[in-house]
Design a protein around this motif. Structure first.
Motif, PDB file in Angstrom:
ATOM      1  N   LEU A  88       0.840  -1.199   0.000  1.00 25.57           N
ATOM      2  CA  LEU A  88       0.000   0.000   0.000  1.00 25.57           C
ATOM      3  C   LEU A  88       0.871   1.244   0.000  1.00 25.57           C
ATOM      4  O   LEU A  88       0.628   2.197  -0.750  1.00 25.57           O
ATOM      5  CB  LEU A  88      -0.909   0.002   1.232  1.00 25.57           C
ATOM      6  N   ASN A  89       1.899   1.233   0.832  1.00 30.50           N
ATOM      7  CA  ASN A  89       2.791   2.369   0.946  1.00 30.50           C
ATOM      8  C   ASN A  89       3.510   2.655  -0.372  1.00 30.50           C
ATOM      9  O   ASN A  89       3.557   3.789  -0.852  1.00 30.50           O
ATOM     10  CB  ASN A  89       3.818   2.091   2.046  1.00 30.50           C
ATOM     11  N   GLY A  90       4.080   1.600  -0.958  1.00 27.84           N
ATOM     12  CA  GLY A  90       4.803   1.759  -2.217  1.00 27.84           C
ATOM     13  C   GLY A  90       3.894   2.143  -3.370  1.00 27.84           C
ATOM     14  O   GLY A  90       4.241   3.015  -4.176  1.00 27.84           O
ATOM     15  N   TYR A  91       2.727   1.511  -3.436  1.00 32.14           N
ATOM     16  CA  TYR A  91       1.781   1.829  -4.518  1.00 32.14           C
ATOM     17  C   TYR A  91       1.310   3.272  -4.408  1.00 32.14           C
ATOM     18  O   TYR A  91       1.254   4.001  -5.412  1.00 32.14           O
ATOM     19  CB  TYR A  91       0.585   0.879  -4.469  1.00 32.14           C
ATOM     20  N   ALA A  92       0.956   3.686  -3.186  1.00 34.90           N
ATOM     21  CA  ALA A  92       0.480   5.057  -2.974  1.00 34.90           C
ATOM     22  C   ALA A  92       1.541   6.080  -3.365  1.00 34.90           C
ATOM     23  O   ALA A  92       1.239   7.107  -3.983  1.00 34.90           O
ATOM     24  CB  ALA A  92       0.068   5.250  -1.515  1.00 34.90           C
ATOM     25  N   ASP A  93       2.791   5.793  -2.997  1.00 29.62           N
ATOM     26  CA  ASP A  93       3.893   6.686  -3.352  1.00 29.62           C
ATOM     27  C   ASP A  93       4.057   6.755  -4.874  1.00 29.62           C
ATOM     28  O   ASP A  93       4.224   7.834  -5.450  1.00 29.62           O
ATOM     29  CB  ASP A  93       5.178   6.197  -2.697  1.00 29.62           C
ATOM     30  N   MET A  94       3.981   5.591  -5.527  1.00 28.03           N
ATOM     31  CA  MET A  94       4.146   5.532  -6.981  1.00 28.03           C
ATOM     32  C   MET A  94       3.071   6.334  -7.720  1.00 28.03           C
ATOM     33  O   MET A  94       3.376   7.171  -8.570  1.00 28.03           O
ATOM     34  CB  MET A  94       4.114   4.078  -7.448  1.00 28.03           C
ATOM     35  N   VAL A  95       1.805   6.102  -7.375  1.00 29.90           N
ATOM     36  CA  VAL A  95       0.732   6.801  -8.096  1.00 29.90           C
ATOM     37  C   VAL A  95       0.699   8.289  -7.768  1.00 29.90           C
ATOM     38  O   VAL A  95       0.307   9.106  -8.601  1.00 29.90           O
ATOM     39  CB  VAL A  95      -0.652   6.146  -7.842  1.00 29.90           C
ATOM     40  N   GLN A  96       1.137   8.632  -6.539  1.00 33.93           N
ATOM     41  CA  GLN A  96       1.181  10.051  -6.183  1.00 33.93           C
ATOM     42  C   GLN A  96       2.243  10.777  -6.998  1.00 33.93           C
ATOM     43  O   GLN A  96       2.026  11.903  -7.465  1.00 33.93           O
ATOM     44  CB  GLN A  96       1.465  10.217  -4.689  1.00 33.93           C
ATOM     45  N   GLN A  97       3.390  10.120  -7.181  1.00 34.71           N
ATOM     46  CA  GLN A  97       4.437  10.708  -8.018  1.00 34.71           C
ATOM     47  C   GLN A  97       3.967  10.873  -9.460  1.00 34.71           C
ATOM     48  O   GLN A  97       4.233  11.893 -10.096  1.00 34.71           O
ATOM     49  CB  GLN A  97       5.697   9.831  -7.977  1.00 34.71           C
ATOM     50  N   ILE A  98       3.260   9.869  -9.962  1.00 35.62           N
ATOM     51  CA  ILE A  98       2.727   9.951 -11.332  1.00 35.62           C
ATOM     52  C   ILE A  98       1.726  11.096 -11.438  1.00 35.62           C
ATOM     53  O   ILE A  98       1.761  11.887 -12.387  1.00 35.62           O
ATOM     54  CB  ILE A  98       2.072   8.625 -11.737  1.00 35.62           C
ATOM     55  N   ALA A  99       0.838  11.195 -10.455  1.00 33.47           N
ATOM     56  CA  ALA A  99      -0.163  12.267 -10.453  1.00 33.47           C
ATOM     57  C   ALA A  99       0.515  13.638 -10.393  1.00 33.47           C
ATOM     58  O   ALA A  99       0.125  14.570 -11.106  1.00 33.47           O
ATOM     59  CB  ALA A  99      -1.109  12.091  -9.270  1.00 33.47           C
ATOM     60  N   ASN A 100       1.542  13.763  -9.557  1.00 34.07           N
ATOM     61  CA  ASN A 100       2.273  15.028  -9.451  1.00 34.07           C
ATOM     62  C   ASN A 100       2.918  15.409 -10.782  1.00 34.07           C
ATOM     63  O   ASN A 100       2.969  16.586 -11.149  1.00 34.07           O
ATOM     64  CB  ASN A 100       3.349  14.934  -8.374  1.00 34.07           C
ATOM     65  N   SER A 101       3.425  14.406 -11.497  1.00 30.47           N
ATOM     66  CA  SER A 101       4.076  14.675 -12.787  1.00 30.47           C
ATOM     67  C   SER A 101       3.093  15.189 -13.825  1.00 30.47           C
ATOM     68  O   SER A 101       3.475  15.823 -14.801  1.00 30.47           O
ATOM     69  CB  SER A 101       4.770  13.412 -13.311  1.00 30.47           C
ATOM     70  N   LYS A 102       1.799  14.910 -13.589  1.00 29.25           N
ATOM     71  CA  LYS A 102       0.751  15.360 -14.501  1.00 29.25           C
ATOM     72  C   LYS A 102      -0.038  16.537 -13.930  1.00 29.25           C
ATOM     73  O   LYS A 102      -1.067  16.936 -14.484  1.00 29.25           O
ATOM     74  CB  LYS A 102      -0.225  14.211 -14.807  1.00 29.25           C
ATOM     75  N   ASP A 103       0.440  17.074 -12.788  1.00 27.02           N
ATOM     76  CA  ASP A 103      -0.252  18.176 -12.093  1.00 27.02           C
ATOM     77  C   ASP A 103      -1.685  17.811 -11.739  1.00 27.02           C
ATOM     78  O   ASP A 103      -2.617  18.610 -11.904  1.00 27.02           O
ATOM     79  CB  ASP A 103      -0.226  19.456 -12.952  1.00 27.02           C
ATOM     80  N   ILE A 104      -1.850  16.588 -11.261  1.00 28.72           N
ATOM     81  CA  ILE A 104      -3.159  16.072 -10.884  1.00 28.72           C
ATOM     82  C   ILE A 104      -3.189  15.806  -9.379  1.00 28.72           C
ATOM     83  O   ILE A 104      -2.223  15.299  -8.805  1.00 28.72           O
ATOM     84  CB  ILE A 104      -3.484  14.757 -11.631  1.00 28.72           C
ATOM     85  N   GLU A 105      -4.312  16.141  -8.738  1.00 30.55           N
ATOM     86  CA  GLU A 105      -4.484  15.843  -7.317  1.00 30.55           C
ATOM     87  C   GLU A 105      -5.280  14.554  -7.156  1.00 30.55           C
ATOM     88  O   GLU A 105      -6.340  14.394  -7.752  1.00 30.55           O
ATOM     89  CB  GLU A 105      -5.220  16.979  -6.606  1.00 30.55           C
ATOM     90  N   LEU A 106      -4.761  13.627  -6.358  1.00 27.98           N
ATOM     91  CA  LEU A 106      -5.476  12.390  -6.072  1.00 27.98           C
ATOM     92  C   LEU A 106      -6.166  12.506  -4.712  1.00 27.98           C
ATOM     93  O   LEU A 106      -5.514  12.514  -3.675  1.00 27.98           O
ATOM     94  CB  LEU A 106      -4.507  11.199  -6.052  1.00 27.98           C
ATOM     95  N   LYS A 107      -7.476  12.589  -4.732  1.00 27.96           N
ATOM     96  CA  LYS A 107      -8.223  12.703  -3.485  1.00 27.96           C
ATOM     97  C   LYS A 107      -8.191  11.408  -2.688  1.00 27.96           C
ATOM     98  O   LYS A 107      -8.379  11.418  -1.474  1.00 27.96           O
ATOM     99  CB  LYS A 107      -9.662  13.108  -3.790  1.00 27.96           C
ATOM    100  N   SER A 108      -7.976  10.303  -3.370  1.00 19.40           N
ATOM    101  CA  SER A 108      -7.954   9.001  -2.699  1.00 19.40           C
ATOM    102  C   SER A 108      -6.585   8.644  -2.149  1.00 19.40           C
ATOM    103  O   SER A 108      -6.423   7.616  -1.491  1.00 19.40           O
ATOM    104  CB  SER A 108      -8.403   7.911  -3.677  1.00 19.40           C
ATOM    105  N   GLY A 109      -5.572   9.485  -2.401  1.00 21.03           N
ATOM    106  CA  GLY A 109      -4.221   9.209  -1.911  1.00 21.03           C
ATOM    107  C   GLY A 109      -4.180   9.168  -0.394  1.00 21.03           C
ATOM    108  O   GLY A 109      -5.059   9.725   0.278  1.00 21.03           O
ATOM    109  N   ILE A 110      -3.157   8.519   0.168  1.00 17.57           N
ATOM    110  CA  ILE A 110      -3.102   8.395   1.624  1.00 17.57           C
ATOM    111  C   ILE A 110      -2.302   9.514   2.282  1.00 17.57           C
ATOM    112  O   ILE A 110      -2.197   9.579   3.483  1.00 17.57           O
ATOM    113  CB  ILE A 110      -2.573   7.015   2.059  1.00 17.57           C
ATOM    114  N   GLY A 111      -1.729  10.384   1.482  1.00 15.76           N
ATOM    115  CA  GLY A 111      -1.173  11.661   1.936  1.00 15.76           C
ATOM    116  C   GLY A 111      -0.314  11.612   3.176  1.00 15.76           C
ATOM    117  O   GLY A 111       0.658  10.892   3.258  1.00 15.76           O
TER     118      GLY A 111
END
Length: 201
Positions: free
Chosen positions: A143-166
């Protein structure tokens, strides 16, 4: 067939068509062979669906108990054959004790693969958690690694993930790092104290 029956059948047909369309659009992103907890799987699916909806990037998690002689990279590449770029795959296999990330070339610069897979507690977000001797460590690590990975991808696209674990994710990593640093400090201190005692004794 009278007009009432026609309207009724028309409504049923449209409902079936709608449900069929929704089913076709639904995507499964987690392939779990009983490796991670169900609640972890649900959370990862939530993040994956939001990322896909906002960016059309597919982020998969493959959690297998064994690969029956295959390497984890071979398994990832075989799985990737049926995917349409852009995509990324985070995979773990318990028997082989392997974790890996495989992605389409267009995502090479979207996240830091080396940092995610680092065994060092001050940079890695997966392997340091896997070394913890607790029953939930695999679920927590993935969960930790996946969340970090998708958050980095979202950041690279200037997208906010509301479901992220922040912040929860950051606090867990911080606690883990402090625990490991404290453990190392105690071990090193104990080693030098014993060495001094033997020398003086």
């Amino acid at each position: 067939m009278n007009s009432y029956q026609f309207k009724r059948h028309k409504k049923i047909f449209l409902l079936v068509l709608f449900l069929f369309s929704v089913t076709l659009q639904a995507k499964k992103f987690v392939y779990n062979d009983g490796v991670i907890l169900n609640k972890t799987e649900v959370k990862i699916e939530e993040m994956a669906n939001e990322l896909y909806k906002k960016t059309r990037i597919s982020a998969y998690l493959l959690a297998k108990k064994r690969l029956d002689g295959k390497t984890i990279l071979t398994y990832e590449k075989e799985f990737a054959k049926k995917l349409t770029p852009p995509f990324t795959i985070l995979a773990i296999t318990l028997n082989e004790q392997k974790v890996d990330i495989y992605n389409s070339k267009d995502l090479d610069s979207a996240f830091d693969k080396d940092a995610l897979l680092s065994p060092l507690p001050w940079s890695g977000t997966i392997i340091p958690l896997l070394t913890q001797k607790k029953n939930y460590s695999v679920s927590a690590a993935m969960l930790n690694g996946y969340a970090d990975m998708v958050q980095q991808i979202a950041n690279s696209k200037d997208i906010e993930l509301k479901s992220g674990i922040g912040s929860t994710n950051r606090y867990m990593i911080m606690f883990l790092r402090l625990s490991i640093y404290l453990f190392l400090f105690i071990v090193i201190g104990w080693y030098f104290i014993n060495k001094v005692r033997k020398k003086n004794g």
